[in-house]
Write an enzyme that holds these catalytic residues in place. Structure first.
Site, mmCIF file in Angstrom:
data_model
loop_
_atom_site.group_PDB
_atom_site.id
_atom_site.type_symbol
_atom_site.label_atom_id
_atom_site.label_comp_id
_atom_site.label_asym_id
_atom_site.label_seq_id
_atom_site.Cartn_x
_atom_site.Cartn_y
_atom_site.Cartn_z
ATOM 1 N N ARG A 189 0.813 -1.209 0.000
ATOM 2 C CA ARG A 189 0.000 0.000 0.000
ATOM 3 C C ARG A 189 0.859 1.277 0.000
ATOM 4 N N HIS A 191 12.922 9.537 2.773
ATOM 5 C CA HIS A 191 11.756 10.251 3.307
ATOM 6 C C HIS A 191 10.545 9.326 3.365
ATOM 7 N N GLU A 205 8.085 -8.325 -7.710
ATOM 8 C CA GLU A 205 7.686 -9.438 -6.851
ATOM 9 C C GLU A 205 7.790 -10.762 -7.584
ATOM 10 N N TYR A 206 8.065 -11.781 -6.831
ATOM 11 C CA TYR A 206 8.011 -13.172 -7.289
ATOM 12 C C TYR A 206 6.632 -13.425 -7.876
ATOM 13 N N ARG A 254 4.361 1.833 10.338
ATOM 14 C CA ARG A 254 4.422 0.378 10.541
ATOM 15 C C ARG A 254 5.199 -0.037 11.789
HETATM 16 C C1 LIG Z 1 0.855 -9.111 -17.692
HETATM 17 C C2 LIG Z 1 1.555 -8.541 -16.503
HETATM 18 C C3 LIG Z 1 2.507 -9.304 -15.816
HETATM 19 C C4 LIG Z 1 3.148 -8.794 -14.678
HETATM 20 N N1 LIG Z 1 4.053 -9.570 -13.998
HETATM 21 C C5 LIG Z 1 4.678 -9.075 -12.890
HETATM 22 C C6 LIG Z 1 5.619 -9.842 -12.144
HETATM 23 O O1 LIG Z 1 5.906 -10.999 -12.466
HETATM 24 N N2 LIG Z 1 6.194 -9.294 -11.035
HETATM 25 C C7 LIG Z 1 5.904 -8.012 -10.658
HETATM 26 O O2 LIG Z 1 6.448 -7.549 -9.654
HETATM 27 N N3 LIG Z 1 5.005 -7.260 -11.337
HETATM 28 C C8 LIG Z 1 4.381 -7.763 -12.426
HETATM 29 N N4 LIG Z 1 3.472 -6.974 -13.088
HETATM 30 C C9 LIG Z 1 3.146 -5.642 -12.546
HETATM 31 C C10 LIG Z 1 3.898 -4.540 -13.267
HETATM 32 O O3 LIG Z 1 5.287 -4.673 -13.027
HETATM 33 C C11 LIG Z 1 3.406 -3.156 -12.760
HETATM 34 O O4 LIG Z 1 3.716 -3.045 -11.397
HETATM 35 C C12 LIG Z 1 1.939 -2.914 -12.905
HETATM 36 O O5 LIG Z 1 1.529 -3.307 -14.179
HETATM 37 C C13 LIG Z 1 1.589 -1.441 -12.698
HETATM 38 O O6 LIG Z 1 2.042 -0.713 -13.819
HETATM 39 P P1 LIG Z 1 2.551 0.787 -13.715
HETATM 40 O O7 LIG Z 1 3.777 0.856 -12.885
HETATM 41 O O8 LIG Z 1 2.622 1.245 -15.116
HETATM 42 O O9 LIG Z 1 1.324 1.535 -13.034
HETATM 43 P P2 LIG Z 1 1.300 2.700 -11.956
HETATM 44 O O10 LIG Z 1 1.887 2.216 -10.690
HETATM 45 O O11 LIG Z 1 -0.099 3.191 -11.937
HETATM 46 O O12 LIG Z 1 2.262 3.772 -12.547
HETATM 47 C C14 LIG Z 1 2.005 4.514 -13.735
HETATM 48 C C15 LIG Z 1 3.238 5.356 -14.005
HETATM 49 O O13 LIG Z 1 3.411 6.280 -12.941
HETATM 50 C C16 LIG Z 1 4.769 6.402 -12.569
HETATM 51 N N5 LIG Z 1 4.898 6.001 -11.153
HETATM 52 C C17 LIG Z 1 3.906 5.770 -10.285
HETATM 53 N N6 LIG Z 1 4.387 5.492 -9.073
HETATM 54 C C18 LIG Z 1 5.711 5.573 -9.145
HETATM 55 C C19 LIG Z 1 6.772 5.427 -8.196
HETATM 56 N N7 LIG Z 1 6.565 5.138 -6.914
HETATM 57 N N8 LIG Z 1 8.025 5.588 -8.630
HETATM 58 C C20 LIG Z 1 8.286 5.876 -9.910
HETATM 59 N N9 LIG Z 1 7.320 6.042 -10.849
HETATM 60 C C21 LIG Z 1 6.049 5.894 -10.465
HETATM 61 C C22 LIG Z 1 5.543 5.557 -13.555
HETATM 62 O O14 LIG Z 1 5.908 6.352 -14.652
HETATM 63 C C23 LIG Z 1 4.508 4.554 -13.995
HETATM 64 O O15 LIG Z 1 4.793 4.035 -15.284
HETATM 65 C C24 LIG Z 1 2.832 -7.478 -14.231
HETATM 66 C C25 LIG Z 1 1.895 -6.707 -14.935
HETATM 67 C C26 LIG Z 1 1.268 -7.208 -16.063
HETATM 68 C C27 LIG Z 1 0.269 -6.352 -16.779
HETATM 69 C C1 LIG Z 2 8.905 27.417 3.128
HETATM 70 C C2 LIG Z 2 9.431 26.503 2.062
HETATM 71 C C3 LIG Z 2 10.738 26.643 1.595
HETATM 72 C C4 LIG Z 2 11.224 25.826 0.583
HETATM 73 N N1 LIG Z 2 12.506 25.984 0.132
HETATM 74 C C5 LIG Z 2 12.979 25.181 -0.868
HETATM 75 C C6 LIG Z 2 14.306 25.328 -1.374
HETATM 76 O O1 LIG Z 2 15.061 26.171 -0.957
HETATM 77 N N2 LIG Z 2 14.716 24.508 -2.383
HETATM 78 C C7 LIG Z 2 13.884 23.538 -2.880
HETATM 79 O O2 LIG Z 2 14.287 22.789 -3.783
HETATM 80 N N3 LIG Z 2 12.641 23.380 -2.421
HETATM 81 C C8 LIG Z 2 12.153 24.186 -1.445
HETATM 82 N N4 LIG Z 2 10.864 24.010 -0.999
HETATM 83 C C9 LIG Z 2 10.007 23.009 -1.672
HETATM 84 C C10 LIG Z 2 9.932 21.712 -0.897
HETATM 85 O O3 LIG Z 2 11.203 21.096 -0.860
HETATM 86 C C11 LIG Z 2 8.921 20.747 -1.550
HETATM 87 O O4 LIG Z 2 9.381 20.417 -2.832
HETATM 88 C C12 LIG Z 2 7.535 21.303 -1.700
HETATM 89 O O5 LIG Z 2 7.157 21.921 -0.506
HETATM 90 C C13 LIG Z 2 6.533 20.201 -2.052
HETATM 91 O O6 LIG Z 2 6.328 19.416 -0.915
HETATM 92 P P1 LIG Z 2 6.010 17.861 -0.980
HETATM 93 O O7 LIG Z 2 7.148 17.110 -1.584
HETATM 94 O O8 LIG Z 2 5.566 17.498 0.368
HETATM 95 O O9 LIG Z 2 4.718 17.797 -1.936
HETATM 96 P P2 LIG Z 2 4.308 16.764 -3.040
HETATM 97 O O10 LIG Z 2 5.282 16.799 -4.160
HETATM 98 O O11 LIG Z 2 2.886 17.044 -3.359
HETATM 99 O O12 LIG Z 2 4.449 15.371 -2.357
HETATM 100 C C14 LIG Z 2 3.629 14.929 -1.274
HETATM 101 C C15 LIG Z 2 4.189 13.583 -0.823
HETATM 102 O O13 LIG Z 2 4.053 12.645 -1.880
HETATM 103 C C16 LIG Z 2 5.187 11.817 -1.995
HETATM 104 N N5 LIG Z 2 5.778 12.024 -3.339
HETATM 105 C C17 LIG Z 2 5.225 12.695 -4.365
HETATM 106 N N6 LIG Z 2 5.994 12.627 -5.458
HETATM 107 C C18 LIG Z 2 7.050 11.873 -5.129
HETATM 108 C C19 LIG Z 2 8.195 11.410 -5.850
HETATM 109 N N7 LIG Z 2 8.414 11.688 -7.141
HETATM 110 N N8 LIG Z 2 9.086 10.645 -5.202
HETATM 111 C C20 LIG Z 2 8.916 10.323 -3.927
HETATM 112 N N9 LIG Z 2 7.836 10.730 -3.182
HETATM 113 C C21 LIG Z 2 6.923 11.486 -3.792
HETATM 114 C C22 LIG Z 2 6.093 12.203 -0.842
HETATM 115 O O14 LIG Z 2 5.797 11.388 0.268
HETATM 116 C C23 LIG Z 2 5.662 13.623 -0.549
HETATM 117 O O15 LIG Z 2 5.914 13.976 0.787
HETATM 118 C C24 LIG Z 2 10.374 24.831 0.027
HETATM 119 C C25 LIG Z 2 9.064 24.674 0.494
HETATM 120 C C26 LIG Z 2 8.578 25.500 1.504
HETATM 121 C C27 LIG Z 2 7.178 25.313 1.980
#
Ligand SMILES: Cc1cc2nc3c(=O)[nH]c(=O)nc-3n(C[C@H](O)[C@H](O)[C@H](O)COP(=O)(O)OP(=O)(O)OC[C@H]3O[C@@H](n4cnc5c(N)ncnc54)[C@H](O)[C@@H]3O)c2cc1C
Ligand SMILES: Cc1cc2nc3c(=O)[nH]c(=O)nc-3n(C[C@H](O)[C@H](O)[C@H](O)COP(=O)(O)OP(=O)(O)OC[C@H]3O[C@@H](n4cnc5c(N)ncnc54)[C@H](O)[C@@H]3O)c2cc1C
Ligand SMILES: Cc1cc2nc3c(=O)[nH]c(=O)nc-3n(C[C@H](O)[C@H](O)[C@H](O)COP(=O)(O)OP(=O)(O)OC[C@H]3O[C@@H](n4cnc5c(N)ncnc54)[C@H](O)[C@@H]3O)c2cc1C
Ligand SMILES: Cc1cc2nc3c(=O)[nH]c(=O)nc-3n(C[C@H](O)[C@H](O)[C@H](O)COP(=O)(O)OP(=O)(O)OC[C@H]3O[C@@H](n4cnc5c(N)ncnc54)[C@H](O)[C@@H]3O)c2cc1C
Lengths: 291, 291, 291, 291
Positions: free
Chosen positions: B97, B196, B105-106, B205
């Site tokens: 989640r 983070h 995953e396997y 957890r």
């Molecule tokens: C036929 C089939 C077989 C599969 N077999 C396996 C398997 O054997 N083992 C296995 O583990 N999985 C398996 N999967 C699952 C697959 O690896 C993907 O996890 C799943 O399809 C979700 O796809 P997604 O990542 O595009 O979707 P989403 O999670 O909805 O993501 C959409 C897009 O958002 C971005 N995104 C969202 N979250 C993140 C994040 N946290 N970090 C970076 N980018 C993010 C990426 O660009 C991503 O492409 C299978 C899927 C299919 C359809």
């Molecule tokens: C007063 C203030 C000063 C700041 N100064 C600076 C500065 O000097 N330089 C600078 O660079 N920024 C600065 N920031 C921006 C700050 O670092 C954050 O980028 C911004 O506040 C967005 O916050 P967020 O990441 O919680 O929000 P969101 O991007 O909306 O993310 C919410 C949560 O979603 C998850 N998440 C979303 N996207 C991803 C992803 N791609 N990968 C992993 N987790 C994800 C994380 O858990 C995150 O906490 C400042 C912000 C504030 C409020």
């Protein structure tokens, strides 16, 4: 982790590239700071699914290409790259739209802005494209005029910066003083992203629809990947960058031409295609014929 | 990258831990496969904002703690960790989640499921909690009965697995054969996440509201972090894990007690608080007094 | 969906607010375009977990507050809001850092930039804060000088815009012509986000650390939420905005004062606390005493 | 918001479908609970970029199709859908891997699990595919044997459930009692996602590589979209679902056949292609010829 031979050359490449500053535009740069994983880590992660261990380089390559062409994108997320980039603010504004990244940017509230601004080369002063409604065309402005514009831009940048410095000097808060600095001001950041999403970035930003000034950054990142993740990059290039997608209606029209295609003599030997790929190509052609 | 002295011990810790298998539950494990960055990378990334370079360990610690307590979370995203984990499916269902991670995953469709299942210890066979409506209580079942249940569970797992093996043996597709395997079946995955979001995972957890069987995994990850990212983990522990938040209504009630607090004699010497933290504490107390 | 009475007033509020333009700064605005869900949808979603149906308003409120104070954030993601916003580019640059949103922005490559720019009021021309290293202080510049600066900024904006118009008129591609426009130029976008992440945005951007010019937008969004999601907003205000968190080291210091707190006489009647909240407060105090 | 005529039919469709339960498998269902936006909202959001207002249905359709085939995905994120779904746990495990969604699931820790389990139809008891290593083949098991297996599965499910009920009855915490329930147990959740990511879900889960039991859910969602977002769905179907992508190496091989294609006589009248699409097709063919 496990090393199966072919990685040695690659490790050298990585060592050569880590930390190295690649110049971009007039005052920009890209530096790859750190990388987690390599071509083989992608395969290792994929093999968790199959419950199987390390394989030969050849098998790795075949697997990786299979993953790429079948949109099994999750194993490509297992490689992570961290860059230090310096670019004009209008480029940063496009770049930051890629949300699947981690960013720390230079703050114009904490720190003073530098006096560096982007000035286009004369040959980049082009007219608005009539075809691609968002971009510049291939037509350059008259060179004399282009150079005049560049001079005027330069003056304007200097003037803005002088006013900025004046405000800061008399104690005005930096966050206010900077509001009239131009979009051509340089900023910089640390930028960390996984390989799947980096490929998506490249696909969108190496494209001719992307603005020239961000495209040059994307191209340099592509060059870096080519060296440190050669198998992944090649697969990306074959299956994504240089592939062509036909829509249903297009397929309907080209199907008669395609029908001529004789795949009986197609072998891995006389093509760049593996046995699996040949089977997949047959499936595609048959799918098209039956439309 | 830059090394400013205190990292040496840490690098040893990392080397000792990378790849090491930590046993969890009866058949599970956690292995840290790779890490990108360390405590100092967080500070380096944050310093991009200030336009300043590397600093001493002491300054690093102060900065990092400042970032943690002010919810400047983005620099903590600059550290990335990759784990190999084996756990029961019902634990995996809770774990997955957390969406801000990369997972492979396997696959029970590709590969045969193993014959390992989770069996609770007798002292974990507890009654439903009356207070915390989702959890087990502190009350154990009668030990004899608990052991009977464990035996019955074991039989039931063996039976399910036998049927599974039988189906697979006669050629039934694995994706169908496995549908009656129990939630106690073990699965495994590669799991990659930034620091983070890993802290957020731990906060949720390691909490007593979380199910015991996932808590033990979280605790082991916490132990690992304590060793390889000591400053970050300490800050997380002080400002998040062991902090207490009072709501507006609560503050209204405790404000008279709090008002007694005499911060005149509070110094960095007689407390664990830095000068900045003392100033912040005064602000909080004053905020509360004025409610 | 299901309506259990108290929603009627709320529906009226929503109708009054949808599409309405709230002015911000000199040329900016916020309009709420669409909303999916309301306070009760959060509870409905949460109740899927408990396998139970709709409840009374009172129970809804208690549940919602329970979710908020226990960081059960996922049900708040079930409400989605879509805004149309117009703001200066330097504000947009801070705003876009919130990645958990969907955005479509006006394109300076497709379309001509308008001639509207942000000019601060004289009382916002302040000095750099000495305490909060990133912000302006409470000290205004001498008013005459402030007004001079505003005039100079205005001239500088007009000049930049004239050059821009000149370039565009002679056919220069817009994406190039605009690079010297100031950060004070207005842009606009559609912005869609879920309520949990919107609360996070508000927490960070209503804070006094945030730049004044984005804070005013956050405050208006807060006002909107107060009207259309009154229960959620109140919970956010009590448990997040106006709560105080004490670190372990702070608790160690204030524990003697806290120990004085007499919760024996604490009842839902003489406080704003429900029975559950009183129990939780006791737990906190006991936790602190035992430090 | 703005309604430009063609939406009326659509609004009727939405009213008919909202809240309606679509049965899936033996005990599952899908209900669309809420939708934010429609086909025209996608265009409206896209038009913010162009700084232009509402247009005719025909222009909307052309724009939307342009966005789809050029991977301008952000406007599709402006439509949000909320579903209530009931499915077997092994299906839920695949589904939850799509991280770009909001979820609230029934909790086996809070609430008692129901006595409903998935049993495949006899014709779904198939052998492991030899081609697609993860899936079932087209070959059914002998029908008598298939029915035997179904009976055995049913017994096994009943037995697991009896043990579960027994444990719960004697007070064992639900979170422990449930660990031996089978993966075929039904669970349910609220699931909210934007249209871009829903299309990605459909692309992956309507595919023949996906397991049959999740495919049937994806197909029903596709049917729903076809009715309430007809233009978007059609574009998705033409440009994504039923498109064919050729890799560089494949193109190299088919280029001679493709070269035969005579696009001189191609017009919007004798094809399903707009003028823009015809131009794009020419570009593709030329790109291929030049390989
Ligand atoms: C036929 C089939 C077989 C599969 N077999 C396996 C398997 O054997 N083992 C296995 O583990 N999985 C398996 N999967 C699952 C697959 O690896 C993907 O996890 C799943 O399809 C979700 O796809 P997604 O990542 O595009 O979707 P989403 O999670 O909805 O993501 C959409 C897009 O958002 C971005 N995104 C969202 N979250 C993140 C994040 N946290 N970090 C970076 N980018 C993010 C990426 O660009 C991503 O492409 C299978 C899927 C299919 C359809
Ligand atoms: C007063 C203030 C000063 C700041 N100064 C600076 C500065 O000097 N330089 C600078 O660079 N920024 C600065 N920031 C921006 C700050 O670092 C954050 O980028 C911004 O506040 C967005 O916050 P967020 O990441 O919680 O929000 P969101 O991007 O909306 O993310 C919410 C949560 O979603 C998850 N998440 C979303 N996207 C991803 C992803 N791609 N990968 C992993 N987790 C994800 C994380 O858990 C995150 O906490 C400042 C912000 C504030 C409020
Ligand atoms: C040539 C060109 C022209 C453009 N013109 C415009 C324009 O005029 N106006 C404009 O506003 N933009 C414009 N863009 C930006 C474009 O709309 C995208 O914002 C940008 O390209 C980032 O792409 P992305 O969403 O795929 O990347 P990422 O943000 O990295 O996302 C990758 C994937 O992750 C998932 N994802 C990540 N975050 C979220 C989230 N919060 N919610 C849901 N899913 C998420 C999605 O599946 C997404 O596809 C343009 C881009 C290009 C290349
Ligand atoms: C004790 C306990 C009991 C629980 N009980 C239940 C239950 O009964 N039913 C149930 O369904 N769940 C339950 N959960 C799961 C809980 O609802 C969360 O799904 C889980 O804890 C993950 O938390 P997260 O969203 O903060 O983590 P992540 O998914 O890692 O997200 C971190 C942050 O990133 C941002 N983010 C990431 N992805 C998205 C996205 N797609 N859209 C918007 N923002 C995003 C958000 O800001 C989020 O806070 C329970 C969890 C705990 C700890």
């Amino acid at each position: 982790m496990q090393n199966n031979g072919y990685e040695e050359q690659n490790i050298n490449n990585v060592q050569d590239i880590l930390g190295k500053e690649f110049k971009v535009l007039d005052h920009g740069f890209i530096r790859l700071l750190e990388i987690m994983g390599d071509d083989s880590s992608i395969c290792q992660a994929a093999r968790v699914s199959y419950g199987k261990g390390t394989k030969s380089v050849r098998e790795d390559r075949a697997l990786l290409r299979y993953l790429m062409r079948n949109a099994h994108t999750s194993p490509f997320e297992m490689v992570e790259l961290k860059f230090h980039v310096r670019m004009p603010i209008f480029v940063a504004r496009q770049w930051i739209r890629h949300r699947t990244a981690n960013v720390n940017e230079y703050s114009g509230r904490y720190s003073e802005m530098t006096d560096e601004f982007y000035l286009p080369q004369a040959d980049q002063i082009r007219t608005q494209s009539q075809v691609n409604k968002q971009a510049r065309s291939e037509d350059q402005l008259d060179e004399t005029r282009a150079n005049e514009i560049i001079e005027q831009m330069k003056d304007s940048q200097a003037e803005s910066y002088n006013e900025y410095k004046e405000y800061v000097a008399e104690g005005v808060a930096r966050e206010i003083a900077r509001i009239n600095l131009p979009l051509s001001s340089y900023t910089e950041w640390y930028w960390k992203i996984d390989l799947h999403n980096l490929f998506r970035f490249l696909k969108l930003r190496m494209d001719h629809h992307a603005q020239y000034e961000i495209r040059v950054y994307a191209n340099i990142i592509a060059d870096i990947l080519k060296q440190i993740l050669p198998i992944s990059y090649e697969a990306f290039s074959d299956y994504i960058l240089n592939s062509v997608t036909f829509s249903k209606s297009e397929l309907f029209k080209i199907k008669d031409s395609i029908a001529n295609f004789d795949f009986d003599n197609l072998t891995p030997e006389n093509s760049n295609l593996s046995k699996t790929e040949i089977a997949e190509l047959k499936n595609k052609i048959n799918f098209i014929k039956q439309l």
